[in-house]
Design an enzyme around this catalytic site. Structure first.
Site, PDB file in Angstrom:
ATOM      1  N   LYS A 279       0.810  -1.287   0.051  1.00 28.94           N
ATOM      2  CA  LYS A 279      -0.088  -0.070  -0.243  1.00 28.94           C
ATOM      3  C   LYS A 279       1.318   0.917  -0.289  1.00 28.94           C
ATOM      4  CE  LYS A 279      -3.582   2.426   2.709  1.00 28.94           C
ATOM      5  NZ  LYS A 279      -4.731   2.470   3.832  1.00 28.94           N
TER       6      LYS A 279
ATOM      7  N   LYS B 179      -2.411  -0.899  -4.162  1.00 27.64           N
ATOM      8  CA  LYS B 179      -2.902  -0.369  -3.772  1.00 27.64           C
ATOM      9  C   LYS B 179      -2.729   1.193  -3.885  1.00 27.64           C
ATOM     10  CE  LYS B 179      -5.804   1.688  -0.598  1.00 27.64           C
ATOM     11  NZ  LYS B 179      -6.286   1.563   1.646  1.00 27.64           N
TER      12      LYS B 179
HETATM   13  C1  PBG Z   1      -7.246   3.181   5.178  1.00 25.57           C
HETATM   14  C2  PBG Z   1      -7.280   3.243   4.035  1.00 25.57           C
HETATM   15  C3  PBG Z   1      -7.679   3.946   3.452  1.00 25.57           C
HETATM   16  C4  PBG Z   1      -8.236   3.846   2.259  1.00 25.57           C
HETATM   17  C5  PBG Z   1      -8.759   2.366   2.121  1.00 25.57           C
HETATM   18  N1  PBG Z   1      -8.226   1.826   2.974  1.00 25.57           N
HETATM   19  C6  PBG Z   1      -7.201   5.438   3.279  1.00 25.57           C
HETATM   20  C7  PBG Z   1      -6.136   6.090   3.228  1.00 25.57           C
HETATM   21  O1  PBG Z   1      -4.192   5.074   3.793  1.00 25.57           O
HETATM   22  O2  PBG Z   1      -5.692   6.650   3.647  1.00 25.57           O
HETATM   23  C8  PBG Z   1      -8.478   4.034   1.054  1.00 25.57           C
HETATM   24  C9  PBG Z   1      -9.060   3.842  -0.886  1.00 25.57           C
HETATM   25  C10 PBG Z   1      -9.702   4.918  -1.010  1.00 25.57           C
HETATM   26  O3  PBG Z   1      -9.259   5.903  -1.981  1.00 25.57           O
HETATM   27  O4  PBG Z   1     -10.276   4.378  -2.160  1.00 25.57           O
HETATM   28  N2  PBG Z   1      -8.241   2.788   6.192  1.00 25.57           N
END
Ligand code: PBG
Length: 324
Positions: free
Chosen positions: A195, A248
């Site tokens: 991520k 991601k």
């Molecule tokens: C954290 C989380 C995020 C997303 C999914 N889980 C946000 C982040 O890390 O700031 C982002 C998903 C998206 O942008 O569609 N709980």
């Protein structure tokens, strides 16, 4: 030497030699449930995406299943936030309520829960923080304890799979062990293994009401300049017991997706995130791109690059488009 024949002359010929086919089973629909709402609330930057009430999320899950989708990913927005993220793991939490209600109506729908603390923390970070002067730290091990509690609570309420998205070190192993020793060895883990700290999460933070109140997430999310490191992170999560590994955001990371799938051969997921959704929506609304054509092209690219599973806010539309 024969001249190569390019089998593109008719739709049937093209279908015959098409390498990548999309199906409704490829997609997971993210859903946001808010403890504060009686009625759906639109998310301004994500046309077509809503925060839902408890009742509405059940209807939405049913609609997704009727359209041929198999899985939903649940995010909760609690009424109260605090510095221990208690809303994430109490039995009466909003995700726990949503799980019970969805399972009662759609027992066969795969329910996956986001396991993160940012929505439940008053400061909006993904873990327990300590502030020293101008600096703040996210405390890895203290955070893992709360993540484990959250994952156990979701499993006990009927989640088929938990999806830790926090990026603390060692959380997959800790969650796996806790699930196994508490009788939840059948509960899967979809790990947000790679991520990246990304500009494309902006709209999500409005949707999940989780923008950090200070600092940013670069101390615990990955530097987007690093690919080898991403593969090392994925290897660790697999060793620790992840069943599905995820990358991601999606489109800027096709190389990572490809390498993950090639190297590990594990079920590989990709999250096409809020900012990626919002950009195409905005362009389509201005008549700059054709939404359906653009989305099908992007999703096919993700699958071609190695995604077995795609998390996307277009899952319902895609289920319709790919069955037409
Ligand atoms: C954290 C989380 C995020 C997303 C999914 N889980 C946000 C982040 O890390 O700031 C982002 C998903 C998206 O942008 O569609 N709980």
């Amino acid at each position: 030497m024969h001249r190569p024949r390019r089998l593109r002359r008719s739709p049937a010929l093209r279908n015959l030699v098409r390498e990548t086919q999309l199906s409704a089973h490829d997609f997971i629909l993210p859903l946001f449930v808010s403890e504060k709402l009686k009625q759906r609330r639109p998310i301004a930057s994500m046309p077509g995406v809503f925060q839902l009430s408890l009742k509405e999320i059940v209807d939405e899950a049913q609609r997704a299943q009727d359209l041929g989708l198999q899985a939903v990913l649940l995010f909760g927005i609690p009424e109260h936030k605090d510095e221990q993220a208690s809303g994430a793991y109490v039995e009466t939490g909003i995700v726990q309520k949503a799980l019970r209600a969805i399972k009662a109506k759609c027992p066969d729908l795969v329910t996956i829960t986001d396991v993160c603390l940012c929505e439940y923390m008053s400061h909006g970070h993904c873990g327990v923080t300590r502030i020293d002067g101008d600096h703040f730290h996210v405390l890895n091990d203290e955070t893992i304890e709360l993540l484990v509690k959250t994952a156990l609570s979701h499993a006990a309420t009927g989640a088929d799979m938990v999806a830790p998205s926090d990026m603390m070190d060692g959380r997959i192993g800790a969650i796996r062990e806790a699930l196994d020793t508490n009788g939840f060895d059948q509960t899967g883990i979809m790990s947000y293994a790679a991520k990246f700290a990304s500009a494309f999460y902006g709209p999500f933070r409005e949707a999940a009401e989780s923008p950090p109140q200070f600092g940013d997430r670069r101390s615990y999310q990955m530097d987007y300049a690093n690919a080898d490191e991403a593969l090392r992170e994925v290897a660790l999560d697999i060793d620790e017991g992840a069943d599905i590994v995820m990358v991601k955001p999606a489109l800027p990371y096709l190389d990572i997706l490809w390498r993950m799938h090639q190297r590990f051969g594990k079920p590989t997921a990709v999250y096409h995130v809020s900012g990626e959704y919002a950009m195409i929506k905005a362009a389509a609304e201005k008549g700059i791109v054709d939404e359906r054509a653009a989305v099908l092209e992007v999703m096919t690219a993700l699958k071609r690059a190695g995604a077995d599973i795609i998390v996307t806010y277009w899952a319902c539309e895609l289920a319709k488009w790919v069955s037409e």
